[in-house]
Design an enzyme around this catalytic site. Structure first.
Site, PDB file in Angstrom:
ATOM      1  N   ASP A   1     -33.713 -25.166 -32.306  1.00 15.90           N
ATOM      2  CA  ASP A   1     -32.622 -24.194 -32.243  1.00 15.90           C
ATOM      3  C   ASP A   1     -33.124 -22.773 -32.127  1.00 15.90           C
ATOM      4  O   ASP A   1     -34.284 -22.471 -32.405  1.00 15.90           O
ATOM      5  CB  ASP A   1     -31.785 -24.283 -33.520  1.00 15.90           C
ATOM      6  CG  ASP A   1     -32.517 -23.664 -34.710  1.00 15.90           C
ATOM      7  OD1 ASP A   1     -33.660 -24.082 -34.988  1.00 15.90           O
ATOM      8  OD2 ASP A   1     -31.962 -22.733 -35.343  1.00 15.90           O
TER       9      ASP A   1
ATOM     10  N   ASP B   1     -46.105 -24.426 -34.771  1.00 11.41           N
ATOM     11  CA  ASP B   1     -46.272 -23.093 -34.218  1.00 11.41           C
ATOM     12  C   ASP B   1     -47.423 -22.435 -34.997  1.00 11.41           C
ATOM     13  O   ASP B   1     -48.591 -22.640 -34.683  1.00 11.41           O
ATOM     14  CB  ASP B   1     -44.921 -22.386 -34.372  1.00 11.41           C
ATOM     15  CG  ASP B   1     -44.861 -21.026 -33.737  1.00 11.41           C
ATOM     16  OD1 ASP B   1     -45.568 -20.803 -32.747  1.00 11.41           O
ATOM     17  OD2 ASP B   1     -44.097 -20.172 -34.221  1.00 11.41           O
TER      18      ASP B   1
HETATM   19  P1  IMP Z   1     -44.589 -22.949 -38.144  1.00  4.79           P
HETATM   20  O1  IMP Z   1     -44.472 -23.031 -39.627  1.00  4.79           O
HETATM   21  O2  IMP Z   1     -44.809 -21.535 -37.666  1.00  4.79           O
HETATM   22  O3  IMP Z   1     -45.577 -23.920 -37.543  1.00  4.79           O
HETATM   23  O4  IMP Z   1     -43.177 -23.252 -37.568  1.00  4.79           O
HETATM   24  C1  IMP Z   1     -42.702 -24.470 -37.462  1.00  4.79           C
HETATM   25  C2  IMP Z   1     -41.187 -24.454 -37.445  1.00  4.79           C
HETATM   26  O5  IMP Z   1     -40.667 -23.295 -36.776  1.00  4.79           O
HETATM   27  C3  IMP Z   1     -40.766 -25.643 -36.649  1.00  4.79           C
HETATM   28  O6  IMP Z   1     -40.490 -26.720 -37.516  1.00  4.79           O
HETATM   29  C4  IMP Z   1     -39.537 -25.138 -35.923  1.00  4.79           C
HETATM   30  O7  IMP Z   1     -38.397 -25.441 -36.688  1.00  4.79           O
HETATM   31  C5  IMP Z   1     -39.696 -23.646 -35.814  1.00  4.79           C
HETATM   32  N1  IMP Z   1     -40.166 -23.224 -34.453  1.00  4.79           N
HETATM   33  C6  IMP Z   1     -41.397 -22.841 -34.088  1.00  4.79           C
HETATM   34  N2  IMP Z   1     -41.463 -22.562 -32.782  1.00  4.79           N
HETATM   35  C7  IMP Z   1     -40.229 -22.786 -32.298  1.00  4.79           C
HETATM   36  C8  IMP Z   1     -39.644 -22.682 -30.974  1.00  4.79           C
HETATM   37  O8  IMP Z   1     -40.287 -22.350 -29.958  1.00  4.79           O
HETATM   38  N3  IMP Z   1     -38.341 -23.021 -30.900  1.00  4.79           N
HETATM   39  C9  IMP Z   1     -37.587 -23.405 -31.974  1.00  4.79           C
HETATM   40  N4  IMP Z   1     -38.092 -23.531 -33.209  1.00  4.79           N
HETATM   41  C10 IMP Z   1     -39.399 -23.214 -33.376  1.00  4.79           C
END
Ligand code: IMP
Ligand code: MG
Length: 175
Positions: free
Chosen positions: A159, A103
């Protein structure tokens, strides 16, 4: 009171299964010269990991790391806490980091830094879903299942507040 629940199907179980088989084939091809160590990021990668492992066969070894970045509903605060499940000594290994979704990129970037600090031979990344519109940190993705728009999705390991990981498909969270 929260009333969010899974809505429209974004990727069906069949679509996911076909795509995971393709990813596994690509990973197997690229890893032809030696054993691979998968580092799976808990908890979100659990379902993806299980299906990937069955497709990869016996030539991989698995380690786990715990990462949490979501403090509040669907919003990341950019800070990532890494817990160690077992050892994280990946010196000299060919490592493949496996996670459910990228994300903002903070989680994968933090896990990658931790892996690199242990002196691996190589590091690659594999995620089921990529949400590029929300990226804050640049991360290289070597294998990626699907690109998703800026919607929060659940199911197949993903989740919302600890719920819906067991859905066999990926759905949009509505409510
Ligand atoms: P980042 O550090 O913002 O890239 O987030 C990554 C983590 O956030 C992932 O490993 C997911 O566990 C969680 N995450 C991000 N987007 C989503 C979503 O749309 N649904 C569920 N979990 C998400
Ligand atoms: Mg995660």
């Amino acid at each position: 009171m929260s009333h969010e629940s899974p809505g429209d199907v974004v990727f069906s179980a069949e679509q996911i299964s076909r795509r995971v088989a393709e990813l596994a084939a690509a990973i197997r091809r690229d890893a032809a010269d030696g054993p691979l160590t998968i580092l799976a990021v808990l908890h979100g990668s659990a379902v993806f990991l299980a299906e990937l492992l069955k497709r990869l066969g016996t030539t991989v070894d698995v380690e786990f790391v715990e990462a949490s970045s979501y403090r509040d509903g669907t919003t990341s605060n950019g800070q990532v806490a890494l817990g160690r499940c077992g050892r994280l000594d990946l010196a000299g290994r060919d490592v493949l980091i496996v996670d459910d979704i990228v994300d903002t990129g903070h989680t994968l970037a933090a896990v990658r830094r931790a892996v690199e600090a242990t002196g691996p031979r190589s590091v690659r990344t594999c995620v089921l879903l990529d949400k590029p519109s929300r990226r804050q940190v640049d991360v290289a993705l070597d294998y990626c299942g699907f690109v998703v728009n800026n919607v929060f999705v659940v199911g197949y390991g993903l989740d919302y507040a600890g719920r819906y990981r067991g859905l066999p498909h990926i759905a949009r969270l509505e409510g």
